[in-house]
Design a protein around this motif. Structure first.
Motif, PDB file in Angstrom:
ATOM      1  N   GLY A 141     -14.987  48.791  -7.405  1.00 20.76           N
ATOM      2  CA  GLY A 141     -14.179  48.437  -8.564  1.00 20.76           C
ATOM      3  C   GLY A 141     -13.066  49.405  -8.881  1.00 20.76           C
ATOM      4  O   GLY A 141     -12.266  49.151  -9.796  1.00 20.76           O
ATOM      5  N   GLU A 142     -12.950  50.503  -8.159  1.00 19.32           N
ATOM      6  CA  GLU A 142     -11.879  51.456  -8.449  1.00 19.32           C
ATOM      7  C   GLU A 142     -10.500  50.818  -8.314  1.00 19.32           C
ATOM      8  O   GLU A 142      -9.554  51.205  -9.001  1.00 19.32           O
ATOM      9  CB  GLU A 142     -11.972  52.671  -7.524  1.00 19.32           C
ATOM     10  CG  GLU A 142     -13.077  53.646  -7.864  1.00 19.32           C
ATOM     11  CD  GLU A 142     -12.971  54.940  -7.079  1.00 19.32           C
ATOM     12  OE1 GLU A 142     -11.862  55.530  -7.068  1.00 19.32           O
ATOM     13  OE2 GLU A 142     -13.964  55.355  -6.469  1.00 19.32           O
ATOM     14  N   GLU A 143     -10.386  49.842  -7.418  1.00 19.87           N
ATOM     15  CA  GLU A 143      -9.088  49.204  -7.186  1.00 19.87           C
ATOM     16  C   GLU A 143      -8.619  48.398  -8.405  1.00 19.87           C
ATOM     17  O   GLU A 143      -7.435  48.017  -8.484  1.00 19.87           O
ATOM     18  CB  GLU A 143      -9.170  48.283  -5.959  1.00 19.87           C
ATOM     19  CG  GLU A 143     -10.048  47.057  -6.123  1.00 19.87           C
ATOM     20  CD  GLU A 143     -11.532  47.339  -5.944  1.00 19.87           C
ATOM     21  OE1 GLU A 143     -12.313  46.381  -6.060  1.00 19.87           O
ATOM     22  OE2 GLU A 143     -11.900  48.502  -5.679  1.00 19.87           O
ATOM     23  N   MET A 144      -9.513  48.142  -9.356  1.00 18.07           N
ATOM     24  CA  MET A 144      -9.152  47.394 -10.567  1.00 18.07           C
ATOM     25  C   MET A 144      -8.626  48.314 -11.669  1.00 18.07           C
ATOM     26  O   MET A 144      -8.253  47.839 -12.745  1.00 18.07           O
ATOM     27  CB  MET A 144     -10.365  46.620 -11.099  1.00 18.07           C
ATOM     28  CG  MET A 144     -11.131  45.825 -10.053  1.00 18.07           C
ATOM     29  SD  MET A 144     -10.121  44.548  -9.275  1.00 18.07           S
ATOM     30  CE  MET A 144     -10.037  43.349 -10.606  1.00 18.07           C
ATOM     31  N   CYS A 145      -8.602  49.609 -11.429  1.00 25.66           N
ATOM     32  CA  CYS A 145      -8.233  50.603 -12.444  1.00 25.66           C
ATOM     33  C   CYS A 145      -6.822  51.113 -12.191  1.00 25.66           C
ATOM     34  O   CYS A 145      -6.444  51.369 -11.050  1.00 25.66           O
ATOM     35  CB  CYS A 145      -9.209  51.781 -12.424  1.00 25.66           C
ATOM     36  SG  CYS A 145     -10.951  51.301 -12.510  1.00 25.66           S
ATOM     37  N   ARG A 146      -6.056  51.282 -13.256  1.00 27.74           N
ATOM     38  CA  ARG A 146      -4.681  51.788 -13.113  1.00 27.74           C
ATOM     39  C   ARG A 146      -4.186  52.330 -14.445  1.00 27.74           C
ATOM     40  O   ARG A 146      -4.787  52.080 -15.505  1.00 27.74           O
ATOM     41  CB  ARG A 146      -3.743  50.676 -12.644  1.00 27.74           C
ATOM     42  CG  ARG A 146      -3.628  49.500 -13.606  1.00 27.74           C
ATOM     43  CD  ARG A 146      -2.698  48.434 -13.064  1.00 27.74           C
ATOM     44  NE  ARG A 146      -2.638  47.261 -13.927  1.00 27.74           N
ATOM     45  CZ  ARG A 146      -1.822  47.133 -14.970  1.00 27.74           C
ATOM     46  NH1 ARG A 146      -0.991  48.129 -15.287  1.00 27.74           N
ATOM     47  NH2 ARG A 146      -1.819  46.032 -15.696  1.00 27.74           N
ATOM     48  N   ILE A 147      -3.079  53.088 -14.394  1.00 27.26           N
ATOM     49  CA  ILE A 147      -2.423  53.541 -15.615  1.00 27.26           C
ATOM     50  C   ILE A 147      -1.685  52.363 -16.234  1.00 27.26           C
ATOM     51  O   ILE A 147      -0.983  51.622 -15.547  1.00 27.26           O
ATOM     52  CB  ILE A 147      -1.459  54.696 -15.317  1.00 27.26           C
ATOM     53  CG1 ILE A 147      -2.234  55.908 -14.794  1.00 27.26           C
ATOM     54  CG2 ILE A 147      -0.674  55.083 -16.566  1.00 27.26           C
ATOM     55  CD1 ILE A 147      -1.360  57.094 -14.435  1.00 27.26           C
ATOM     56  N   LEU A 148      -1.862  52.165 -17.531  1.00 26.74           N
ATOM     57  CA  LEU A 148      -1.270  51.028 -18.219  1.00 26.74           C
ATOM     58  C   LEU A 148       0.152  51.343 -18.682  1.00 26.74           C
ATOM     59  O   LEU A 148       0.418  52.448 -19.185  1.00 26.74           O
ATOM     60  CB  LEU A 148      -2.116  50.646 -19.431  1.00 26.74           C
ATOM     61  CG  LEU A 148      -3.566  50.258 -19.131  1.00 26.74           C
ATOM     62  CD1 LEU A 148      -4.332  50.063 -20.442  1.00 26.74           C
ATOM     63  CD2 LEU A 148      -3.635  49.013 -18.271  1.00 26.74           C
ATOM     64  N   PRO A 149       1.082  50.391 -18.553  1.00 31.05           N
ATOM     65  CA  PRO A 149       2.450  50.596 -19.058  1.00 31.05           C
ATOM     66  C   PRO A 149       2.485  50.516 -20.575  1.00 31.05           C
ATOM     67  O   PRO A 149       1.567  49.960 -21.205  1.00 31.05           O
ATOM     68  CB  PRO A 149       3.228  49.437 -18.414  1.00 31.05           C
ATOM     69  CG  PRO A 149       2.207  48.369 -18.199  1.00 31.05           C
ATOM     70  CD  PRO A 149       0.926  49.085 -17.888  1.00 31.05           C
ATOM     71  N   PRO A 150       3.532  51.056 -21.206  1.00 31.96           N
ATOM     72  CA  PRO A 150       3.602  51.089 -22.671  1.00 31.96           C
ATOM     73  C   PRO A 150       3.462  49.722 -23.334  1.00 31.96           C
ATOM     74  O   PRO A 150       2.894  49.617 -24.421  1.00 31.96           O
ATOM     75  CB  PRO A 150       4.985  51.700 -22.940  1.00 31.96           C
ATOM     76  CG  PRO A 150       5.286  52.512 -21.724  1.00 31.96           C
ATOM     77  CD  PRO A 150       4.666  51.773 -20.578  1.00 31.96           C
ATOM     78  N   GLU A 151       3.956  48.673 -22.687  1.00 31.90           N
ATOM     79  CA  GLU A 151       3.903  47.354 -23.314  1.00 31.90           C
ATOM     80  C   GLU A 151       2.486  46.792 -23.412  1.00 31.90           C
ATOM     81  O   GLU A 151       2.256  45.774 -24.095  1.00 31.90           O
ATOM     82  CB  GLU A 151       4.797  46.361 -22.563  1.00 31.90           C
ATOM     83  CG  GLU A 151       4.447  46.156 -21.103  1.00 31.90           C
ATOM     84  CD  GLU A 151       5.218  47.086 -20.177  1.00 31.90           C
ATOM     85  OE1 GLU A 151       5.334  46.758 -18.989  1.00 31.90           O
ATOM     86  OE2 GLU A 151       5.709  48.139 -20.664  1.00 31.90           O
TER      87      GLU A 151
END
Length: 262
Positions: free
Chosen positions: A123-133
Motif C-alpha cells: 500500500g505504500e504506492e497509495m501514499c503521497r504528499i498532498l497539494p495545497p488544493e
C-alpha cells in the motif's frame, strides 16, 4: 547553587548548543525553535519556547530538580500553554506542576526516531504528499480520524501526506514539518535541518485495521530518511500497538514525556 536565567539572544545563542548536546529529544525538537528563556541549575534545565503566538516549557534532568526549578522561577517564566517534562513527574510530585503553572495534566507520550529505511509495506504506492488544493479534505478527515490533533492544515509551515484508495477517497493523513537549520554547531547526532517531524496522524475509523497506517508510516519514513536523514514522531504512551508497529519499522524510543496543557 543559584539558578542561571538567560533571556538575552546573544547569551542564549552561545549557551543553547551545549544544552542541545545533552539530549537527542531536545536537539530534534527545539534547536530550530525560538527559545526565549533558559533556566538552569547544575544538570537541570528548563526552556521557555515560543511558537506562533503560544509558549511552552520543556524540562530536562532529574524529575525533582526540574519541578523545583519550575516552582522557583514560575513568575520569571510567565504564563505558558503547555509543558513537556520527564515522564514520572506527576506520579512522583502530584499536583506541584499544576500549582506552579496553572496547567492541567495531559496524557504521557513517547518520542521515537528513525534513521534507516523501513521494510517495504503493502500500500505504500497509495501514499503521497498532498497539494495545497486538497488540504480542505485533510481538515474534514481529521475531524473524524484525530479530533484532538494539534497540527492543522491551516499551518503553512506543514506539508501533508495522504493515503487515497482506488476510488480516490482520502483515508489517512499525516503532517510533515521541515525543520530549519539555525546554525547551531552541536556536534551531536543529526544536525537540525536534516530531520522531519511527523504529527497529526489519523486514519478514518472505518478504514482502520487494513494496514493503511502501516503503509503511510513506512512511505513517509522511507522518503524522510532518504531526503532528510532523520524522521521523528511522538505517540501517546498507552497506544502500545502503534509503538510496537513503529519499532518494527525501525523506530527507536528515545524519550518518555509527561505533558501538561492549559
Amino acid at each position: 547553587m543559584r539558578d542561571l536565567v538567560l533571556t538575552d539572544a546573544r547569551e542564549l545563542r552561545r549557551t543553547l548548543p551545549k544544552v542541545f548536546q545533552q539530549d537527542r529529544f531536545l536537539l530534534a525538537n527545539f534547536a530550530h525553535r525560538e527559545v526565549a528563556m533558559l533556566v538552569t541549575s547544575g544538570r537541570t534545565t528548563v526552556l521557555r519556547v515560543n511558537r506562533r503566538g503560544s509558549a511552552g516549557i520543556v524540562g530536562y534532568g532529574d524529575i525533582g530538580a526540574v519541578v523545583e526549578l519550575i516552582e522557583r522561577n514560575a513568575e520569571r517564566i510567565g504564563p505558558v500553554d503547555h509543558a513537556l517534562l520527564p515522564y514520572g513527574t506527576e506520579e512522583t510530585w502530584p499536583g506541584r506542576v499544576a500549582a506552579a503553572t496553572g496547567l492541567a495534566t495531559a496524557p504521557p507520550w513517547v518520542w521515537l526516531f528513525c534513521t534507516t529505511a523501513p521494510p517495504h509495506q503493502p500500500g505504500e504506492e497509495m501514499c503521497r504528499i498532498l497539494p495545497p488544493e486538497e488540504l480542505g479534505e485533510v481538515a474534514e478527515l481529521l475531524r473524524e480520524a484525530n479530533p484532538i490533533a494539534m497540527s492543522s492544515p491551516e499551518d503553512e509551515s506543514l506539508a501533508w501526506w495522504g493515503y487515497r484508495d482506488e476510488q480516490g477517497a482520502l483515508l489517512s493523513v499525516c503532517a510533515v514539518e521541515f525543520q530549519e537549520d539555525p546554525g547551531w554547531q552541536t556536534g551531536f547526532g543529526p544536525r537540525p535541518g536534516q530531520g522531519v517531524r511527523l504529527s497529526g496522524f489519523g486514519t478514518h475509523p472505518d478504514a482502520r485495521g487494513r494496514g493503511i497506517g502501516r503503509a503511510m508510516m513506512a512511505a513517509m519514513t522511507r522518503w524522510g530518511v532518504r531526503e532528510h536523514g532523520f524522521v521523528h514522531y511522538g505517540v501517546w504512551m498507552d497506544n502500545e500497538d502503534a509503538v510496537r508497529l513503529y519499532r518494527r519499522l525501525g523506530y527507536q524510543v528515545s524519550a518518555e514525556i509527561q505533558m501538561y496543557r492549559r
